[in-house]
Design a protein around this motif. Structure first.
Motif, PDB file in Angstrom:
ATOM      1  N   THR A  44     -28.634  27.581 -26.295  1.00 44.60           N
ATOM      2  CA  THR A  44     -27.222  27.557 -26.660  1.00 44.60           C
ATOM      3  C   THR A  44     -26.727  26.148 -26.362  1.00 44.60           C
ATOM      4  O   THR A  44     -27.015  25.626 -25.288  1.00 44.60           O
ATOM      5  CB  THR A  44     -26.444  28.546 -25.749  1.00 44.60           C
ATOM      6  N   SER A  45     -25.972  25.538 -27.275  1.00 40.38           N
ATOM      7  CA  SER A  45     -25.518  24.179 -26.969  1.00 40.38           C
ATOM      8  C   SER A  45     -24.459  24.235 -25.868  1.00 40.38           C
ATOM      9  O   SER A  45     -23.694  25.204 -25.766  1.00 40.38           O
ATOM     10  CB  SER A  45     -24.974  23.494 -28.215  1.00 40.38           C
ATOM     11  N   ILE A  46     -24.419  23.210 -25.033  1.00 45.26           N
ATOM     12  CA  ILE A  46     -23.485  23.193 -23.891  1.00 45.26           C
ATOM     13  C   ILE A  46     -22.034  23.331 -24.367  1.00 45.26           C
ATOM     14  O   ILE A  46     -21.195  23.891 -23.662  1.00 45.26           O
ATOM     15  CB  ILE A  46     -23.689  21.928 -23.022  1.00 45.26           C
ATOM     16  N   GLN A  47     -21.762  22.869 -25.583  1.00 50.07           N
ATOM     17  CA  GLN A  47     -20.394  22.952 -26.122  1.00 50.07           C
ATOM     18  C   GLN A  47     -19.934  24.404 -26.318  1.00 50.07           C
ATOM     19  O   GLN A  47     -18.734  24.664 -26.364  1.00 50.07           O
ATOM     20  CB  GLN A  47     -20.292  22.219 -27.463  1.00 50.07           C
ATOM     21  N   GLU A  48     -20.894  25.321 -26.430  1.00 50.04           N
ATOM     22  CA  GLU A  48     -20.508  26.722 -26.640  1.00 50.04           C
ATOM     23  C   GLU A  48     -20.033  27.409 -25.363  1.00 50.04           C
ATOM     24  O   GLU A  48     -19.441  28.484 -25.412  1.00 50.04           O
ATOM     25  CB  GLU A  48     -21.676  27.501 -27.257  1.00 50.04           C
ATOM     26  N   ILE A  49     -20.331  26.814 -24.212  1.00 44.60           N
ATOM     27  CA  ILE A  49     -19.900  27.401 -22.928  1.00 44.60           C
ATOM     28  C   ILE A  49     -18.467  26.941 -22.666  1.00 44.60           C
ATOM     29  O   ILE A  49     -18.240  25.955 -21.971  1.00 44.60           O
ATOM     30  CB  ILE A  49     -20.829  26.971 -21.767  1.00 44.60           C
ATOM     31  N   LEU A  58     -28.765  20.231 -24.296  1.00 42.56           N
ATOM     32  CA  LEU A  58     -27.868  19.113 -23.969  1.00 42.56           C
ATOM     33  C   LEU A  58     -27.825  18.056 -25.080  1.00 42.56           C
ATOM     34  O   LEU A  58     -27.323  16.949 -24.870  1.00 42.56           O
ATOM     35  CB  LEU A  58     -28.282  18.468 -22.637  1.00 42.56           C
ATOM     36  N   GLY A  59     -28.355  18.376 -26.247  1.00 41.32           N
ATOM     37  CA  GLY A  59     -28.275  17.424 -27.357  1.00 41.32           C
ATOM     38  C   GLY A  59     -29.611  16.775 -27.662  1.00 41.32           C
ATOM     39  O   GLY A  59     -30.630  17.105 -27.055  1.00 41.32           O
ATOM     40  N   GLU A  60     -29.571  15.845 -28.626  1.00 42.10           N
ATOM     41  CA  GLU A  60     -30.802  15.289 -29.178  1.00 42.10           C
ATOM     42  C   GLU A  60     -31.625  14.427 -28.218  1.00 42.10           C
ATOM     43  O   GLU A  60     -32.840  14.472 -28.220  1.00 42.10           O
ATOM     44  CB  GLU A  60     -30.446  14.435 -30.397  1.00 42.10           C
ATOM     45  N   GLN A  61     -30.955  13.610 -27.445  1.00 40.79           N
ATOM     46  CA  GLN A  61     -31.691  12.691 -26.576  1.00 40.79           C
ATOM     47  C   GLN A  61     -32.436  13.436 -25.467  1.00 40.79           C
ATOM     48  O   GLN A  61     -31.931  14.423 -24.937  1.00 40.79           O
ATOM     49  CB  GLN A  61     -30.750  11.669 -25.905  1.00 40.79           C
ATOM     50  N   THR A 117     -29.340  27.293 -17.663  1.00 39.01           N
ATOM     51  CA  THR A 117     -30.573  26.569 -17.381  1.00 39.01           C
ATOM     52  C   THR A 117     -30.843  25.501 -18.435  1.00 39.01           C
ATOM     53  O   THR A 117     -31.008  25.818 -19.613  1.00 39.01           O
ATOM     54  CB  THR A 117     -31.750  27.563 -17.324  1.00 39.01           C
ATOM     55  N   CYS A 118     -30.887  24.233 -18.004  1.00 36.37           N
ATOM     56  CA  CYS A 118     -31.149  23.118 -18.918  1.00 36.37           C
ATOM     57  C   CYS A 118     -32.617  22.725 -18.786  1.00 36.37           C
ATOM     58  O   CYS A 118     -33.068  22.382 -17.693  1.00 36.37           O
ATOM     59  CB  CYS A 118     -30.280  21.911 -18.568  1.00 36.37           C
ATOM     60  N   HIS A 119     -33.352  22.801 -19.889  1.00 36.87           N
ATOM     61  CA  HIS A 119     -34.766  22.422 -19.853  1.00 36.87           C
ATOM     62  C   HIS A 119     -35.157  21.828 -21.194  1.00 36.87           C
ATOM     63  O   HIS A 119     -34.354  21.817 -22.140  1.00 36.87           O
ATOM     64  CB  HIS A 119     -35.633  23.643 -19.521  1.00 36.87           C
ATOM     65  N   CYS A 120     -36.370  21.308 -21.310  1.00 36.85           N
ATOM     66  CA  CYS A 120     -36.790  20.574 -22.515  1.00 36.85           C
ATOM     67  C   CYS A 120     -37.757  21.351 -23.398  1.00 36.85           C
ATOM     68  O   CYS A 120     -38.220  20.821 -24.404  1.00 36.85           O
ATOM     69  CB  CYS A 120     -37.468  19.260 -22.126  1.00 36.85           C
ATOM     70  N   ASN A 121     -38.127  22.562 -23.016  1.00 36.01           N
ATOM     71  CA  ASN A 121     -39.115  23.298 -23.810  1.00 36.01           C
ATOM     72  C   ASN A 121     -38.562  23.585 -25.218  1.00 36.01           C
ATOM     73  O   ASN A 121     -37.562  24.298 -25.361  1.00 36.01           O
ATOM     74  CB  ASN A 121     -39.466  24.612 -23.093  1.00 36.01           C
ATOM     75  N   PRO A 122     -39.219  23.038 -26.253  1.00 35.70           N
ATOM     76  CA  PRO A 122     -38.662  23.175 -27.607  1.00 35.70           C
ATOM     77  C   PRO A 122     -38.905  24.557 -28.222  1.00 35.70           C
ATOM     78  O   PRO A 122     -38.334  24.870 -29.265  1.00 35.70           O
ATOM     79  CB  PRO A 122     -39.404  22.091 -28.402  1.00 35.70           C
ATOM     80  N   ASN A 123     -39.741  25.371 -27.580  1.00 42.30           N
ATOM     81  CA  ASN A 123     -40.084  26.676 -28.178  1.00 42.30           C
ATOM     82  C   ASN A 123     -39.150  27.809 -27.764  1.00 42.30           C
ATOM     83  O   ASN A 123     -39.374  28.960 -28.103  1.00 42.30           O
ATOM     84  CB  ASN A 123     -41.524  27.048 -27.810  1.00 42.30           C
TER      85      ASN A 123
END
Lengths: 226, 226
Positions: free
Chosen positions: A163-168, A203-206, A153-159
């Motif tokens: 897991t970074s996508i690179q770990e999958i 998905l990274g910083e941006q 699940t990719c979402h923007c909630n900072p709290n």
């Protein structure tokens, strides 16, 4: 390349006939390529052009499915242009299944399956893909949770810890990639996903738009599995 | 977020003023965020709204550049919508430098730098990036070859041996990614690139549109370097 749902008729659809005659300006005797969206393509000779084009098949070819087992679920972006572009890009990059999710913050509920199918066929022609990806309409998050065991699940909630996508490294089988809608998943939805043991993905910083996130995930999975 | 070329004036541009007043309907006393495209952002309080908005800076913040050293060179796609979308997506994904290439098969020669800059600023705001990427206009292949030592070249010619993008584990420094235009690079251009020891890159089985190839390369490099 022309699309046909039944090559046995030897008849192009009215839309494909128009394209063949008016845009490509083909003539009787010209060779065309057709595909059925289920892995078969045909080389045929045009026997009539005009409002109704007819053809005779010369050669049939069966293609192996090139698809990666990538399944993405996303709420449709509000703007039609973004929606069109997203579908085109996901199909070009080789998506296998695309599910349109209805979420609490979804801004668009009505979908036009005919328009979407047109986009899909056109992108398949462009990228020379002989299999149409599967499209699911208006699926609820509950249905998804009940059907899949691996919910990336990719979402923007900072709290929420992610897991970074690179770990999958090797996406699990029966996996689905859920992309947060414009306005993101609601707290309740994230809670529901957490209870279902979803893996939350960074998905990274941006901060990516919803359709960009989907295209990025698709690209990363193509890169990983090509 | 608002863009300013000179925060000292305390004045929003006429376009940003309109956006602030008419679209966001801000009032005097409201807090806004500004950025200068060179790594500085400001929190400010609006002191006047209307055709000309003024503000007073409360806080200044300096940001580290989040950019990956990704430089892509591509001929502008013919259709304006594809061009706009490509710029938006490349900026969102964190491109550092984008060069518009003039090639033998380029279908568009005139560019509108003002329109492009608008797209870039808008995508930076969306993705919360405080540095504007660098844009180069109408650069020839010859100029590129003279300036870069590592030319990763993506094209569709099936008769030339290629290296898959997955094999480029750590892109070399002073590298540039060249994307074949609609109609691809010409044979002469490919010869010229070969003589300059370009690495020819394979992006996988699907035949990607020029702007899709650029977005895919950018996504793969983001995935690789994030």
């Amino acid at each position: 390349m022309f699309y046909t749902t039944n090559s046995k008729t030897g008849l192009l659809s009215s839309e494909e006939s128009r394209h063949c005659t008016k845009v490509l300006r083909k003539n009787v005797g010209d060779s065309i390529e057709l595909f059925d969206g289920m892995g078969t393509s045909y080389i045929a000779i045009l026997t009539k052009v005009g409002k109704e084009c007819t053809y005779q098949i010369e050669k049939t070819e069966r293609h192996k499915s090139p698809y990666k087992p990538v399944h993405i679920a996303i709420a449709p972006p509000k703007k039609a242009a973004r929606m069109d572009f997203m579908i085109e890009k996901l199909v070009e990059l080789g998506i296998q299944k695309l599910t349109f999710l209805s979420t609490q913050h979804s801004e668009r509920s009505r979908l036009n399956p005919e328009r979407i199918k047109k986009q899909v066929i056109s992108a398949c022609k462009q990228s020379k893909q002989y299999y149409l990806p599967e499209i699911d309409y208006n699926t609820s998050l509950k249905q998804i949770i009940e059907s899949y065991t691996n919910l990336y699940t990719c979402h923007c909630n900072p709290n929420i810890t992610k897991t970074s996508i690179q770990e999958i490294k090797t996406p699990a089988l029966n996996a689905i990639w859920l992309i947060g809608p414009e306005g993101d998943f609601s707290i309740q939805e994230l809670e529901m996903l957490k209870e279902s043991k979803a893996t939350f993905i960074d998905l990274g910083e941006q901060r990516l738009r919803t359709e960009t996130a989907a295209i990025y995930v698709m690209s990363a999975l193509k890169y990983l599995t090509d």
